[in-house]
Scaffold this active site. Sequence first.
Site, mmCIF file in Angstrom:
data_model
loop_
_atom_site.group_PDB
_atom_site.id
_atom_site.type_symbol
_atom_site.label_atom_id
_atom_site.label_comp_id
_atom_site.label_asym_id
_atom_site.label_seq_id
_atom_site.Cartn_x
_atom_site.Cartn_y
_atom_site.Cartn_z
ATOM 1 N N ARG A 56 0.825 -1.219 0.000
ATOM 2 C CA ARG A 56 0.000 0.000 0.000
ATOM 3 C C ARG A 56 0.858 1.267 0.000
ATOM 4 O O ARG A 56 0.329 2.358 0.074
ATOM 5 C CB ARG A 56 -0.932 -0.008 1.221
ATOM 6 C CG ARG A 56 -2.009 -1.053 1.096
ATOM 7 C CD ARG A 56 -3.034 -1.060 2.216
ATOM 8 N NE ARG A 56 -2.921 -0.007 3.195
ATOM 9 C CZ ARG A 56 -2.987 -0.182 4.497
ATOM 10 N NH1 ARG A 56 -3.154 -1.376 5.003
ATOM 11 N NH2 ARG A 56 -2.896 0.830 5.320
ATOM 12 N N HIS A 69 12.370 -7.006 12.601
ATOM 13 C CA HIS A 69 11.732 -7.733 13.691
ATOM 14 C C HIS A 69 10.706 -8.740 13.166
ATOM 15 O O HIS A 69 10.716 -9.912 13.548
ATOM 16 C CB HIS A 69 11.089 -6.741 14.660
ATOM 17 C CG HIS A 69 10.409 -7.379 15.816
ATOM 18 N ND1 HIS A 69 11.023 -8.286 16.643
ATOM 19 C CD2 HIS A 69 9.150 -7.245 16.294
ATOM 20 C CE1 HIS A 69 10.185 -8.675 17.581
ATOM 21 N NE2 HIS A 69 9.030 -8.069 17.375
ATOM 22 N N TYR A 106 -3.836 0.178 22.817
ATOM 23 C CA TYR A 106 -3.551 1.533 22.351
ATOM 24 C C TYR A 106 -4.074 1.731 20.924
ATOM 25 O O TYR A 106 -4.730 2.730 20.626
ATOM 26 C CB TYR A 106 -2.047 1.837 22.415
ATOM 27 C CG TYR A 106 -1.723 3.133 21.723
ATOM 28 C CD1 TYR A 106 -1.934 4.357 22.355
ATOM 29 C CD2 TYR A 106 -1.278 3.142 20.403
ATOM 30 C CE1 TYR A 106 -1.693 5.546 21.700
ATOM 31 C CE2 TYR A 106 -1.030 4.328 19.749
ATOM 32 C CZ TYR A 106 -1.243 5.526 20.400
ATOM 33 O OH TYR A 106 -1.018 6.701 19.745
ATOM 34 N N THR A 127 7.159 1.960 23.893
ATOM 35 C CA THR A 127 8.506 1.569 23.479
ATOM 36 C C THR A 127 9.367 1.228 24.691
ATOM 37 O O THR A 127 10.148 0.278 24.664
ATOM 38 C CB THR A 127 9.165 2.679 22.632
ATOM 39 O OG1 THR A 127 8.321 2.936 21.499
ATOM 40 C CG2 THR A 127 10.545 2.274 22.151
#
Length: 175
Positions: A56, A69, A106, A127
């Site tokens: 996208r 990751h 969140y 984080t």
Amino acid sequence: MFKEFLLSAMSARYSLTCQPVDYSRHPDALRMARACWLYYVSKYALLADTVFFILRKKNGQITFLHVYHHATMVINWWLGVAYVAGGQSAFHPLLNTGVHMFIYLYYALSALGSKLQSFLWWKKYLTVLQLSQYIAVIIHTTTNLVVECSFPKGFNWAVAIYALSLVTLFANSLS
């Protein structure tokens, strides 16, 4: 998955300092192996999310950390499920699924619109929570390097090095 890792570890009376992999067909061992397999399969959903960002052309959401990751977790957890499903290796997904509950909470709250933005003051701590998770994984896996345990040392070294790479990348993302 968090609940299943926690209940599986509690049922099998897992130790934080030394937990060898139970390769038997005992129900507790099979339960933990299934939890590890489910965690492994979930890594494909996260990798697909990265692929969709790329397709996208959402380049603002793609970072080296994100791609590294998600791509490496599929490989790492294939090895984990194939060779050490359970034992010491259950600690990381237990923490990781717990952290991801906060991350997805969140995301869900932020998707509900601007009316909730003032309640999302804790975004900056996500984080830090992820960093704390990887530091805990490093402590856990390196402890197993000095405590006599029949969990494969090579996997402990690999987990420690990988988690250290994530600490470095997540710490850099804070600056």
